[in-house]
Design a protein around this motif. Sequence first.
Motif, PDB file in Angstrom:
ATOM      1  N   CYS A  93      29.343 -18.789  16.266  1.00 22.85           N
ATOM      2  CA  CYS A  93      30.158 -19.905  15.762  1.00 22.85           C
ATOM      3  C   CYS A  93      29.470 -21.242  16.055  1.00 22.85           C
ATOM      4  CB  CYS A  93      31.547 -19.863  16.382  1.00 22.85           C
ATOM      5  SG  CYS A  93      31.595 -20.337  18.114  1.00 22.85           S
ATOM      6  N   CYS A  96      29.382 -22.386  19.763  1.00 27.03           N
ATOM      7  CA  CYS A  96      28.355 -21.689  20.547  1.00 27.03           C
ATOM      8  C   CYS A  96      26.948 -22.167  20.173  1.00 27.03           C
ATOM      9  CB  CYS A  96      28.474 -20.177  20.384  1.00 27.03           C
ATOM     10  SG  CYS A  96      29.844 -19.461  21.325  1.00 27.03           S
ATOM     11  N   ASN A 114      28.300 -16.032  23.305  1.00 25.64           N
ATOM     12  CA  ASN A 114      29.370 -15.710  22.346  1.00 25.64           C
ATOM     13  C   ASN A 114      30.689 -16.213  22.912  1.00 25.64           C
ATOM     14  OD1 ASN A 114      31.017 -13.297  23.559  1.00 25.64           O
ATOM     15  ND2 ASN A 114      28.867 -12.799  23.913  1.00 25.64           N
ATOM     16  N   CYS A 115      31.758 -16.131  22.148  1.00 24.57           N
ATOM     17  CA  CYS A 115      33.068 -16.555  22.617  1.00 24.57           C
ATOM     18  C   CYS A 115      34.126 -15.762  21.847  1.00 24.57           C
ATOM     19  CB  CYS A 115      33.249 -18.068  22.436  1.00 24.57           C
ATOM     20  SG  CYS A 115      33.427 -18.590  20.716  1.00 24.57           S
ATOM     21  N   CYS A 118      33.393 -15.548  18.084  1.00 25.43           N
ATOM     22  CA  CYS A 118      32.147 -15.025  17.514  1.00 25.43           C
ATOM     23  C   CYS A 118      31.551 -13.928  18.368  1.00 25.43           C
ATOM     24  CB  CYS A 118      31.148 -16.165  17.336  1.00 25.43           C
ATOM     25  SG  CYS A 118      30.430 -16.790  18.863  1.00 25.43           S
ATOM     26  N   ARG A 156      37.643 -21.507  25.420  1.00 27.91           N
ATOM     27  CA  ARG A 156      37.490 -20.615  24.264  1.00 27.91           C
ATOM     28  C   ARG A 156      36.866 -19.277  24.648  1.00 27.91           C
ATOM     29  NH1 ARG A 156      32.678 -23.296  23.379  1.00 27.91           N
ATOM     30  NH2 ARG A 156      31.095 -21.927  22.464  1.00 27.91           N
TER      31      ARG A 156
HETATM   32 ZN   LIG Z   1      31.355 -18.725  19.688  1.00 23.95          ZN
END
Ligand SMILES: [Zn+2]
Length: 754
Positions: A93, A96, A114-115, A118, A156
């Motif tokens: 995303c 990120c 990542n989060c 994503c 997030r």
């Molecule tokens: Zn992300």
Amino acid sequence: MGFRPYVWRLACEMQLNGLVCNDAAGVAILVEGSRDNIDRFTRRLPVEIPVLARVQNISWIDAVPEHTHIDFVIAENGGGELTTMIGQDASVCTACLTELFNPSARRYHYAFINCTHCGPRYTLTHKLPYDRINTSMASFPLCPACEEEYRNPGNRRFHAEATACPDCGPQMQLLDQNGFLIGCTDPIAQTLQRLKAGQIIAIKGLGGFHLACDALNQDAVERLRARKLRDEKPFAIMVANTLSIAEYVEISEAEKALLQSSERPVVLLRKKADSSGFFSALAPELAWLGVLLPYTPIHWLLFHQAAGLPTDIAWIDEKQSLMLVMTSANPCDEPLVFHNVEAIQRLSGIADAFLLHNRDIVVPCDDSIMRMGVAKIPQFIRRARGYTPLCIRLARTTPAVLALGGYLKNTICVTRGNEAYVSQHIGSLNNPASCNMLIDVTAHLLDILQVSPEIIAHDLHPDYFSTRYAQQLSDEWGVPLIGVQHHHAHFAAVVAEHHIITPMLGLALDGMGMGCDGTAWGGELLRLANGQFSRLGSLMPLPLPGADKAATEPWRMAAAVLFQMGRSEEIATRFTKQTAAKQLHLLLKRGTHCPMTSSMGRWIDAAAALLGICEVMSHEGQAAMQLESLAEQTGDVAALVDGYVLHEDGRLDLFPLLARLADEKNIYFGAALFHATLSDALAHWLRRAAEIENIYQVALTGGCFLNHVLTRQLTQLLEKSNIRVLTACQVPPNDGGLSLGQAWIAMHKLTCEV
Ligand SMILES: [Zn+2]
Ligand SMILES: [Zn+2]
């Protein structure tokens, strides 16, 4: 998918108290507060949903005010059965990416950033529930800093199960061609340097390995092709953004959106007329090129390195010169390589080096391939990463079904309630590795869905591995089997996703599927009404001289057509390169080793070989794709007058058209004439059936409808006659969609009727 933290943030912003939790039916939210704030909350909730969350339905219930909550909390699970699913894999995303290129962020240049919005999901999860412990991240305990983010609902990365950082997460390694570690401080910089020097690097991605090389280095591209066993299959290329490839291909707004979507499929784009030289080694003889944008942090780091390591993210929208061939790392028809040790063994002799990491891929998942279809609806050519395991909604709820698909481009399908889950692309079941993958994918999909099938569907062909495996499972589980005719399954796949209940015509055109009479079908006009199928007509059957060989050698089909037209003497003089050409007319005369087929695919092969476009194919569908590309480049022409005969028994005869093509010297015009006349003939055939049956809607299905020119022309002609056209949108029209159709028929307990 970050849905609960999203609710938490919105509720806190609106000064509401209450809770959000998962329960058996989905997500439950209780809010308390002023009427104004609750109204604003209910207005904003549906419109600001995080990009990866798929919300099917929201219902609101007014409750008696109790004011029992003093804050807003994310509660533990509410119990009940798990109806939620593992999510699909998503590209990095923007938040990120911003961290990835910010030198002061703690995940600067960290290849596994990542989060909740994503990163990997499906490909690293062993089983439900989707918790870190059930993923391949289980072996990486969170460091205190990551733990703090993971526990903080305002972050997030709250419950981002795959989160990690350089202190606690996976790491990359670069290995040489023999699997020995290459001593270097920066594997990304070293990889880019080697790519620029013309090397072929195996790069571990989300669902498997790619083989990468510099797309602008013709030698490297040709070496890759040679090492992949002289395969003539087109290669896809990865570019930083659409601007970087705009010089060479046409990109519509819809195509741009598809390329940039978090699913990040390979999208086939129309080459610009003057760019053919650039592409000669990438997608030879084709009018389209497969393009994809970076979707893992590793991809992005390679492009960042090539851009000179800028410290903001403006560069990601600027034109970049790096173009990488990114082709699935699978020798021949075998499945995608996805384990490190396996990569070094199976890709030795192909890759000059390996960019690996120690985050295991649990389930292999190839890149999805799409193209913008007729009426600007995206069409799947291969459905896998980014879309698996998203479900397809069915019109009604039934007991669970397992459908094991066909033979080529296999997928399986499992239903749960009114949801159909089509697996990722498994591939052709012509090798033990693909058959093993079918077994693994079946077990994994049933496990994550937590269903026990009550019926198992399979193809009618008794020798397919998928059929034999269906029989084995049926014995083991004591559940009934249902054999489903190939083209009925194609038809049913369209009916299933469009929720059709009224009578319908279906035109199923493909390479081959076993018919109810035991012969090879592939050009079928079908009818579905009151739950029963019937075959209204088919293409005029052709002999397959040499049986299976005829399916990969279009010149044999051309010979069959010449023989049928009484022009046998031309076989040897036209196909001088083929040693068998001199004797083939004898085989045709005796009729031995010449099974008959009504396959559209074989008629197309015959046309391509009569025009001299393709005599022997290196991969399935090659002749058809070349013929389509020539027609696309020529533009539309008028159909040949009297180019076909429609017989009273429902058979469509294309011999007059083929006779004309046999004498045509201009391959561009010939290809265009073939498409125009075929579309005209098919439209006439369908119009007549529509009048006789009084049914004015038709499903166009089967692999031949990947042909864009044919689909466009035929759709226009049918719509002019007020015949409604439906096509597969959520699965590919080719055999990748068969399992969905099989499942639908099993659900409706339909039996094959000729
Ligand atoms: Zn992300
Ligand atoms: Zn950490």
